[in-house]
Motif scaffolding. Sequence first.
Motif, PDB file in Angstrom:
ATOM      1  N   ASN A  25       0.546  -1.239  -0.061  1.00 29.92           N
ATOM      2  CA  ASN A  25      -0.015  -0.014  -0.011  1.00 29.92           C
ATOM      3  C   ASN A  25       0.890   1.432  -0.108  1.00 29.92           C
ATOM      4  N   ASN A  26       2.137   1.295   0.675  1.00 31.32           N
ATOM      5  CA  ASN A  26       2.933   2.262   0.082  1.00 31.32           C
ATOM      6  C   ASN A  26       3.210   2.398  -1.343  1.00 31.32           C
ATOM      7  N   TYR A  27       3.318   2.010  -1.921  1.00 29.75           N
ATOM      8  CA  TYR A  27       3.758   1.890  -3.313  1.00 29.75           C
ATOM      9  C   TYR A  27       2.133   2.130  -3.965  1.00 29.75           C
ATOM     10  N   GLN A  28       2.706   3.590  -5.280  1.00 34.30           N
ATOM     11  CA  GLN A  28       1.756   3.772  -5.937  1.00 34.30           C
ATOM     12  C   GLN A  28       2.060   3.307  -7.367  1.00 34.30           C
ATOM     13  N   PHE A  29       0.741   2.723  -7.393  1.00 31.92           N
ATOM     14  CA  PHE A  29       1.144   2.021  -9.186  1.00 31.92           C
ATOM     15  C   PHE A  29       0.408   2.759 -10.259  1.00 31.92           C
ATOM     16  N   ASP A  30       0.883   2.649 -11.134  1.00 26.47           N
ATOM     17  CA  ASP A  30      -0.098   3.578 -12.586  1.00 26.47           C
ATOM     18  C   ASP A  30      -0.999   2.428 -13.253  1.00 26.47           C
ATOM     19  N   SER A  31      -1.154   1.656 -12.722  1.00 31.62           N
ATOM     20  CA  SER A  31      -2.014   0.544 -13.429  1.00 31.62           C
ATOM     21  C   SER A  31      -2.350  -0.630 -12.785  1.00 31.62           C
ATOM     22  N   GLU A  32      -3.504  -1.158 -12.894  1.00 29.13           N
ATOM     23  CA  GLU A  32      -3.526  -3.240 -12.777  1.00 29.13           C
ATOM     24  C   GLU A  32      -2.437  -3.615 -12.857  1.00 29.13           C
ATOM     25  N   GLN A  33      -2.257  -3.513 -13.830  1.00 28.91           N
ATOM     26  CA  GLN A  33      -0.753  -4.939 -14.654  1.00 28.91           C
ATOM     27  C   GLN A  33       0.354  -3.608 -13.645  1.00 28.91           C
ATOM     28  N   GLN A  34       0.860  -3.692 -13.335  1.00 32.48           N
ATOM     29  CA  GLN A  34       2.349  -2.427 -13.025  1.00 32.48           C
ATOM     30  C   GLN A  34       2.121  -4.015 -11.765  1.00 32.48           C
ATOM     31  N   ARG A  35       0.744  -2.907 -10.698  1.00 38.74           N
ATOM     32  CA  ARG A  35       0.596  -3.487  -9.454  1.00 38.74           C
ATOM     33  C   ARG A  35       0.641  -5.692  -8.989  1.00 38.74           C
ATOM     34  N   ALA A  36      -0.140  -5.939 -10.975  1.00 35.59           N
ATOM     35  CA  ALA A  36      -0.057  -7.541 -10.793  1.00 35.59           C
ATOM     36  C   ALA A  36       1.457  -7.811 -10.814  1.00 35.59           C
ATOM     37  N   THR A  37       2.194  -7.405 -11.480  1.00 36.42           N
ATOM     38  CA  THR A  37       3.655  -7.846 -12.082  1.00 36.42           C
ATOM     39  C   THR A  37       4.772  -7.351 -10.905  1.00 36.42           C
ATOM     40  N   TYR A  38       4.487  -6.267 -10.120  1.00 35.73           N
ATOM     41  CA  TYR A  38       4.933  -6.109  -8.645  1.00 35.73           C
ATOM     42  C   TYR A  38       4.795  -7.156  -7.339  1.00 35.73           C
ATOM     43  N   GLN A  39       3.275  -7.364  -7.652  1.00 37.30           N
ATOM     44  CA  GLN A  39       3.308  -9.372  -6.886  1.00 37.30           C
ATOM     45  C   GLN A  39       4.129 -10.507  -7.387  1.00 37.30           C
ATOM     46  N   GLN A  40       3.388 -10.559  -8.296  1.00 36.34           N
ATOM     47  CA  GLN A  40       4.151 -11.981  -9.024  1.00 36.34           C
ATOM     48  C   GLN A  40       5.952 -11.100  -8.797  1.00 36.34           C
ATOM     49  N   LEU A  41       6.517 -10.479  -9.169  1.00 30.09           N
ATOM     50  CA  LEU A  41       7.867 -10.377  -8.788  1.00 30.09           C
ATOM     51  C   LEU A  41       8.328 -10.586  -7.133  1.00 30.09           C
ATOM     52  N   THR A  42       7.509 -10.263  -6.395  1.00 29.25           N
ATOM     53  CA  THR A  42       8.072 -10.258  -4.823  1.00 29.25           C
ATOM     54  C   THR A  42       7.352 -11.213  -4.604  1.00 29.25           C
ATOM     55  N   LYS A  43       6.784 -12.219  -4.615  1.00 27.46           N
ATOM     56  CA  LYS A  43       6.628 -12.992  -4.746  1.00 27.46           C
ATOM     57  C   LYS A  43       7.655 -14.727  -5.721  1.00 27.46           C
ATOM     58  N   GLU A  44       7.935 -13.752  -6.365  1.00 29.85           N
ATOM     59  CA  GLU A  44       9.146 -15.098  -7.173  1.00 29.85           C
ATOM     60  C   GLU A  44      10.568 -14.558  -6.909  1.00 29.85           C
ATOM     61  N   LEU A  45      10.552 -13.727  -6.140  1.00 27.05           N
ATOM     62  CA  LEU A  45      12.156 -13.785  -6.041  1.00 27.05           C
ATOM     63  C   LEU A  45      12.211 -14.007  -4.364  1.00 27.05           C
ATOM     64  N   ARG A  46      13.368 -14.304  -3.977  1.00 23.97           N
ATOM     65  CA  ARG A  46      13.934 -14.921  -2.597  1.00 23.97           C
ATOM     66  C   ARG A  46      14.132 -13.949  -2.248  1.00 23.97           C
ATOM     67  N   CYS A  47      14.382 -13.980  -0.765  1.00 27.86           N
ATOM     68  CA  CYS A  47      15.191 -13.072   0.171  1.00 27.86           C
ATOM     69  C   CYS A  47      16.586 -13.708   0.334  1.00 27.86           C
ATOM     70  N   PRO A  48      17.458 -13.713  -0.219  1.00 22.65           N
ATOM     71  CA  PRO A  48      19.386 -14.190   0.122  1.00 22.65           C
ATOM     72  C   PRO A  48      19.623 -14.124   1.601  1.00 22.65           C
ATOM     73  N   LYS A  49      18.604 -12.998   2.704  1.00 26.57           N
ATOM     74  CA  LYS A  49      19.294 -13.663   3.507  1.00 26.57           C
ATOM     75  C   LYS A  49      17.874 -14.428   4.646  1.00 26.57           C
ATOM     76  N   CYS A  50      17.069 -14.329   3.985  1.00 25.23           N
ATOM     77  CA  CYS A  50      16.105 -15.207   4.852  1.00 25.23           C
ATOM     78  C   CYS A  50      16.296 -16.665   4.723  1.00 25.23           C
ATOM     79  N   GLN A  51      16.806 -16.856   3.198  1.00 26.80           N
ATOM     80  CA  GLN A  51      16.976 -17.968   2.104  1.00 26.80           C
ATOM     81  C   GLN A  51      15.502 -18.465   2.066  1.00 26.80           C
ATOM     82  N   ASN A  52      14.683 -19.336   2.658  1.00 30.39           N
ATOM     83  CA  ASN A  52      13.742 -20.142   1.654  1.00 30.39           C
ATOM     84  C   ASN A  52      12.621 -19.234   1.769  1.00 30.39           C
ATOM     85  N   GLN A  53      12.591 -17.888   1.994  1.00 30.89           N
ATOM     86  CA  GLN A  53      11.327 -17.269   1.927  1.00 30.89           C
ATOM     87  C   GLN A  53      11.227 -15.976   1.031  1.00 30.89           C
ATOM     88  N   ASN A  54       9.856 -15.590   0.309  1.00 30.21           N
ATOM     89  CA  ASN A  54      10.186 -15.152  -1.121  1.00 30.21           C
ATOM     90  C   ASN A  54       9.996 -13.261  -0.328  1.00 30.21           C
TER      91      ASN A  54
END
Length: 153
Positions: A25-54
């Motif tokens: 909610n802190n981020y303002q997106f220009d479109s729903e497509q941009q929001r969906a892409t962001y959500q997909q990215l944050t679930k697809e990228l793994r945190c290097p510090k947390c090992q197995n957590q997106n």
Amino acid sequence: MIRSLLLAFVAVFVLTSTASAENENNYQFDSEQQRATYQQLTKELRCPKCQNQNIADSNAPLAEDMRDRSYQMLKEGKSREEIIQFMVARYGDFVHYQPPFTTATSILWWGPLLIVVIGIGVAIGLTRKKKAAVELTPQERERLQQLRKSGDE
């Protein structure tokens, strides 16, 4: 006592489950497509510090930086693939849940198949050895028949 523990558990659950929603909610997106892409990215990228957590679920400062950078790159017009390439270049193949097939990662892809093939080969070899050991010579067969005849009497 039990009621207060249950209430505390529910409160912690509600606060942690809304934390990732607040981050988005802190981020303002220009479109729903941009929001969906962001959500997909944050679930697809793994945190290097947390090992197995997106990075969507991680509270680590590094994951927060990765979320911020993903958001900035989306706002700059970068594609999903460009953002993933940037993160992989910066943090390594481990950061992506679907690592590419490269020479370095080929052992991860072919290793299990190779182990199965070797196992089947060993099993066939041992079976053939046992079969060969059970074969009787003509003298042994004759002796076995004599023992059977004497046992029948």
